[in-house]
Design an enzyme around this catalytic site. Sequence first.
Site, PDB file in Angstrom:
ATOM      1  N   ARG A 259       0.874  -1.264   0.087  1.00  0.00           N
ATOM      2  CA  ARG A 259       0.003  -0.168   0.092  1.00  0.00           C
ATOM      3  C   ARG A 259       0.850   1.219   0.122  1.00  0.00           C
ATOM      4  O   ARG A 259       0.321   2.215  -0.696  1.00  0.00           O
ATOM      5  CB  ARG A 259      -0.955   0.064   1.196  1.00  0.00           C
ATOM      6  CG  ARG A 259      -1.877   1.175   1.462  1.00  0.00           C
ATOM      7  CD  ARG A 259      -3.107   1.007   2.322  1.00  0.00           C
ATOM      8  NE  ARG A 259      -2.370   1.324   3.728  1.00  0.00           N
ATOM      9  CZ  ARG A 259      -3.188   1.117   4.628  1.00  0.00           C
ATOM     10  NH1 ARG A 259      -4.190   0.407   4.895  1.00  0.00           N
ATOM     11  NH2 ARG A 259      -2.960   1.632   5.903  1.00  0.00           N
TER      12      ARG A 259
ATOM     13  N   ARG B 269       3.460   0.211  14.528  1.00  0.00           N
ATOM     14  CA  ARG B 269       2.036   0.259  14.509  1.00  0.00           C
ATOM     15  C   ARG B 269       1.331  -1.043  14.751  1.00  0.00           C
ATOM     16  O   ARG B 269       0.253  -1.325  15.677  1.00  0.00           O
ATOM     17  CB  ARG B 269       1.608   0.707  13.034  1.00  0.00           C
ATOM     18  CG  ARG B 269       1.889   2.162  12.860  1.00  0.00           C
ATOM     19  CD  ARG B 269       1.958   2.382  11.352  1.00  0.00           C
ATOM     20  NE  ARG B 269       0.535   2.275  10.834  1.00  0.00           N
ATOM     21  CZ  ARG B 269       0.354   2.199   9.519  1.00  0.00           C
ATOM     22  NH1 ARG B 269       1.360   1.968   8.711  1.00  0.00           N
ATOM     23  NH2 ARG B 269      -0.974   2.064   9.182  1.00  0.00           N
TER      24      ARG B 269
END
Length: 191
Positions: free
Chosen positions: A128, A146
Amino acid sequence: MLNLVLFGPPGAGKGTQSQHLIEKYGLIHLSTGDLLRNEILQGTELGLEAKKLMDAGMLVPDEVVIGMISNKLDANRDAEGFIFDGFPRTVAQAEALDSLLKSKDSAITVMIALEVNDDELEHRLLLRGKGSGRPDDANPEVIRRRIKEYNDKTAPVAGFYKAQNKFTSISGIGSIHDIFDSISAVIADKA
Ligand code: AMP
């Protein structure tokens, strides 16, 4: 009202599925990540502060995202319902959301978690990052941070909804269409 929490780690497909769900059910999509990126684009003080944390793969403070969600709920009083995407990400946020909705005589209908393993997530996010222009998707170290933030602070939010009998989980691996069908089946059962 149909109030859906779409839950899962970064890269699980929450944003993609949200786009299909808003079309089918006429819901308002509330993504705190999108709202924060919008603040950054507009160069607001909130955006500048949030950007430092987002670029490092860390969560922004609870009061910041709760404030944004509260404003959006107020601005959409006539909505058929909401999809919460990327929120709540901590138990404190989940508690705040419950009381915000309660003050409007509403509540979360169901949380649907998309299950995807860590290796697949890292792969999807790096892919992405090549097209999205999101700095937090381009760096493997930030991606791992994350996922760690998710495991440490966000995963416990599932327990919050389990305790209310509102938690469902489905596989987030497969075609977008098949996953959408699984989500629709859960909504048909719970709504
Ligand atoms: P997302 O687009 O949902 O992947 O979010 C991108 C980044 O925005 C996250 O890594 C966090 O830094 C921040 N963020 C988004 N939603 C929240 C939230 N509910 N609580 C704290 N930080 C958030």
